[in-house]
Scaffold this motif. Structure first.
Motif, mmCIF file in Angstrom:
data_model
loop_
_atom_site.group_PDB
_atom_site.id
_atom_site.type_symbol
_atom_site.label_atom_id
_atom_site.label_comp_id
_atom_site.label_asym_id
_atom_site.label_seq_id
_atom_site.Cartn_x
_atom_site.Cartn_y
_atom_site.Cartn_z
ATOM 1 N N THR A 83 19.489 46.591 22.507
ATOM 2 C CA THR A 83 20.707 47.263 22.071
ATOM 3 C C THR A 83 20.611 47.611 20.586
ATOM 4 O O THR A 83 20.216 46.766 19.770
ATOM 5 C CB THR A 83 21.944 46.378 22.306
ATOM 6 O OG1 THR A 83 21.967 45.963 23.675
ATOM 7 C CG2 THR A 83 23.228 47.118 21.993
ATOM 8 N N TYR A 84 20.970 48.844 20.263
ATOM 9 C CA TYR A 84 20.864 49.318 18.887
ATOM 10 C C TYR A 84 22.188 49.928 18.426
ATOM 11 O O TYR A 84 23.033 50.329 19.240
ATOM 12 C CB TYR A 84 19.740 50.354 18.757
ATOM 13 C CG TYR A 84 18.379 49.765 19.025
ATOM 14 C CD1 TYR A 84 17.619 49.218 18.000
ATOM 15 C CD2 TYR A 84 17.865 49.739 20.320
ATOM 16 C CE1 TYR A 84 16.375 48.657 18.251
ATOM 17 C CE2 TYR A 84 16.617 49.185 20.582
ATOM 18 C CZ TYR A 84 15.877 48.642 19.540
ATOM 19 O OH TYR A 84 14.658 48.077 19.797
ATOM 20 N N LEU A 85 22.338 49.992 17.109
ATOM 21 C CA LEU A 85 23.533 50.547 16.490
ATOM 22 C C LEU A 85 23.119 51.720 15.604
ATOM 23 O O LEU A 85 22.165 51.612 14.828
ATOM 24 C CB LEU A 85 24.233 49.475 15.646
ATOM 25 C CG LEU A 85 25.618 49.802 15.085
ATOM 26 C CD1 LEU A 85 26.634 49.867 16.218
ATOM 27 C CD2 LEU A 85 26.035 48.731 14.064
ATOM 28 N N ALA A 86 23.820 52.844 15.725
ATOM 29 C CA ALA A 86 23.601 53.998 14.845
ATOM 30 C C ALA A 86 24.885 54.221 14.051
ATOM 31 O O ALA A 86 25.948 54.441 14.636
ATOM 32 C CB ALA A 86 23.245 55.241 15.646
ATOM 33 N N ILE A 87 24.795 54.131 12.731
ATOM 34 C CA ILE A 87 25.969 54.231 11.858
ATOM 35 C C ILE A 87 25.971 55.627 11.238
ATOM 36 O O ILE A 87 25.204 55.927 10.321
ATOM 37 C CB ILE A 87 25.916 53.146 10.765
ATOM 38 C CG1 ILE A 87 25.718 51.767 11.409
ATOM 39 C CG2 ILE A 87 27.185 53.162 9.922
ATOM 40 C CD1 ILE A 87 25.277 50.690 10.428
ATOM 41 N N THR A 88 26.839 56.500 11.741
ATOM 42 C CA THR A 88 26.762 57.913 11.364
ATOM 43 C C THR A 88 27.025 58.163 9.880
ATOM 44 O O THR A 88 26.472 59.099 9.312
ATOM 45 C CB THR A 88 27.740 58.751 12.209
ATOM 46 O OG1 THR A 88 29.078 58.262 12.024
ATOM 47 C CG2 THR A 88 27.377 58.678 13.690
ATOM 48 N N ASP A 89 27.871 57.349 9.244
ATOM 49 C CA ASP A 89 28.122 57.535 7.811
ATOM 50 C C ASP A 89 26.821 57.434 7.014
ATOM 51 O O ASP A 89 26.651 58.100 5.987
ATOM 52 C CB ASP A 89 29.105 56.478 7.290
ATOM 53 C CG ASP A 89 30.547 56.805 7.645
ATOM 54 O OD1 ASP A 89 30.781 57.842 8.279
ATOM 55 O OD2 ASP A 89 31.440 56.009 7.285
ATOM 56 N N GLU A 90 25.908 56.586 7.476
ATOM 57 C CA GLU A 90 24.650 56.363 6.772
ATOM 58 C C GLU A 90 23.535 57.269 7.287
ATOM 59 O O GLU A 90 22.757 57.819 6.509
ATOM 60 C CB GLU A 90 24.242 54.893 6.903
ATOM 61 C CG GLU A 90 25.260 53.916 6.335
ATOM 62 C CD GLU A 90 24.867 52.469 6.564
ATOM 63 O OE1 GLU A 90 23.666 52.199 6.765
ATOM 64 O OE2 GLU A 90 25.760 51.599 6.556
ATOM 65 N N VAL A 91 23.466 57.450 8.600
ATOM 66 C CA VAL A 91 22.396 58.260 9.183
ATOM 67 C C VAL A 91 22.496 59.706 8.713
ATOM 68 O O VAL A 91 21.488 60.353 8.402
ATOM 69 C CB VAL A 91 22.431 58.198 10.721
ATOM 70 C CG1 VAL A 91 21.377 59.132 11.320
ATOM 71 C CG2 VAL A 91 22.197 56.769 11.206
ATOM 72 N N THR A 92 23.733 60.228 8.650
ATOM 73 C CA THR A 92 23.900 61.633 8.271
ATOM 74 C C THR A 92 23.418 61.896 6.851
ATOM 75 O O THR A 92 22.931 62.984 6.545
ATOM 76 C CB THR A 92 25.374 62.062 8.427
ATOM 77 O OG1 THR A 92 25.480 63.464 8.243
ATOM 78 C CG2 THR A 92 26.277 61.367 7.408
ATOM 79 N N GLU A 93 23.551 60.886 5.974
ATOM 80 C CA GLU A 93 23.058 61.048 4.606
ATOM 81 C C GLU A 93 21.541 60.902 4.562
ATOM 82 O O GLU A 93 20.851 61.663 3.869
ATOM 83 C CB GLU A 93 23.712 60.010 3.689
ATOM 84 C CG GLU A 93 25.212 60.182 3.515
ATOM 85 C CD GLU A 93 25.555 61.504 2.846
ATOM 86 O OE1 GLU A 93 24.763 61.981 2.008
ATOM 87 O OE2 GLU A 93 26.615 62.072 3.154
ATOM 88 N N ALA A 94 21.019 59.937 5.303
ATOM 89 C CA ALA A 94 19.576 59.692 5.288
ATOM 90 C C ALA A 94 18.801 60.835 5.923
ATOM 91 O O ALA A 94 17.705 61.197 5.467
ATOM 92 C CB ALA A 94 19.264 58.380 6.017
ATOM 93 N N GLU A 95 19.360 61.457 6.962
ATOM 94 C CA GLU A 95 18.646 62.478 7.712
ATOM 95 C C GLU A 95 19.168 63.891 7.453
ATOM 96 O O GLU A 95 18.684 64.851 8.055
ATOM 97 C CB GLU A 95 18.718 62.164 9.208
ATOM 98 C CG GLU A 95 18.100 60.803 9.543
ATOM 99 C CD GLU A 95 18.109 60.507 11.030
ATOM 100 O OE1 GLU A 95 18.532 61.376 11.826
ATOM 101 O OE2 GLU A 95 17.690 59.399 11.403
ATOM 102 N N ARG A 96 20.178 64.019 6.587
ATOM 103 C CA ARG A 96 20.758 65.320 6.254
ATOM 104 C C ARG A 96 21.145 66.084 7.525
ATOM 105 O O ARG A 96 20.809 67.260 7.692
ATOM 106 C CB ARG A 96 19.767 66.136 5.426
ATOM 107 C CG ARG A 96 19.396 65.490 4.099
ATOM 108 C CD ARG A 96 20.571 65.546 3.139
ATOM 109 N NE ARG A 96 20.190 65.059 1.813
ATOM 110 C CZ ARG A 96 20.564 63.901 1.306
ATOM 111 N NH1 ARG A 96 21.348 63.110 2.018
ATOM 112 N NH2 ARG A 96 20.191 63.527 0.113
ATOM 113 N N ASP A 97 21.838 65.399 8.412
ATOM 114 C CA ASP A 97 22.207 65.966 9.709
ATOM 115 C C ASP A 97 23.661 66.429 9.659
ATOM 116 O O ASP A 97 24.589 65.627 9.711
ATOM 117 C CB ASP A 97 22.021 64.917 10.813
ATOM 118 C CG ASP A 97 22.133 65.510 12.202
ATOM 119 O OD1 ASP A 97 22.952 66.426 12.391
ATOM 120 O OD2 ASP A 97 21.419 65.045 13.108
#
Length: 217
Positions: A83-97
């Motif tokens: 089981t994994y967690l994706a935190i969009t507040d952080e992922v969107t900054e890291a991946e410029r998505d």
């Protein structure tokens, strides 16, 4: 290999969302026993905008732990499935998505993602007239508004509507001193001395005279 992804509400994780995801995993495995012979053949992913107290309470209740992996991802140790967690507040900054920004607390940016959101909301409203009642609709609508150019946001608004809610100092911010004078009530303009009026630029003096003549008539 099967992957189950659950997107939490943009506003935050609801109590039991994590346990609910693991329960979905059990139901999915039951329906696909022949396709998932090994324990690692099913992976669960919970997508959240941020790690909230509610999510931490769910973890503590089950005795599960969160292991950060970097870039806005984390592994949840304890469930019977990977089981994994994706935190969009952080992922969107890291991946410029920019698309993922729509499902985070970040403001949407003008561009392809904002156009997609506008089209999605239009199409969904045609199929589902009561879309405004859905949880998170207001937040998504606000993102769309924020992504619009300022001139489009203000188009059609009367001056008083544009200024509604602003404190007096905010209404005058950025104005040159002579422009501030033009914003004064006519009653105050009539109190200005001739000496002060003559010190103003010619166009400002002319505008003041027109306003005073307008009151006189």
């Amino acid at each position: 290999m099967g992957v189950l992804v659950k997107l939490a509400d943009v506003l935050g994780v609801r109590p039991g969302d994590l346990v609910r995801l693991v329960t979905y995993g059990g139901l999915y495995e039951t329906a696909h026993l022949d396709d998932l012979p090994a324990p690692g053949d099913l992976t669960l992913v919970l997508v959240v905008a941020s790690v909230t107290p509610t999510l931490r309470e769910d973890l503590a209740r089950k005795g599960w732990t969160l292991s950060p992996l970097g870039g806005g991802y984390a592994r949840i140790d304890g469930p019977m499935y990977d089981t994994y967690l994706a935190i969009t507040d952080e992922v969107t900054e890291a991946e410029r998505d920019d698309y993922l920004r729509l499902f985070s607390h970040r403001s949407a940016l003008p561009g392809e993602a904002a156009r997609w959101l506008k089209q999605w909301m239009r199409d969904t409203r045609m199929k589902q007239p009561d879309i405004e009642e859905l949880p998170g609709y207001e937040e998504m609508f606000q993102k769309l508004v924020e992504a619009m150019p300022v001139e489009k946001r203000l188009a059609g608004l009367a001056p008083e509507q544009r200024l509604a809610g602003l404190a007096p100092e905010q209404r005058l911010a950025g104005l040159a001193p002579e422009q501030v004078i033009l914003a004064l009530p006519v009653e105050v303009l009539r109190m200005l001395s001739e000496e002060h009026l003559h010190s103003l630029p010619a166009d400002v003096r002319e505008t003041i005279k027109k306003r005073l003549r307008g009151i006189a008539h």
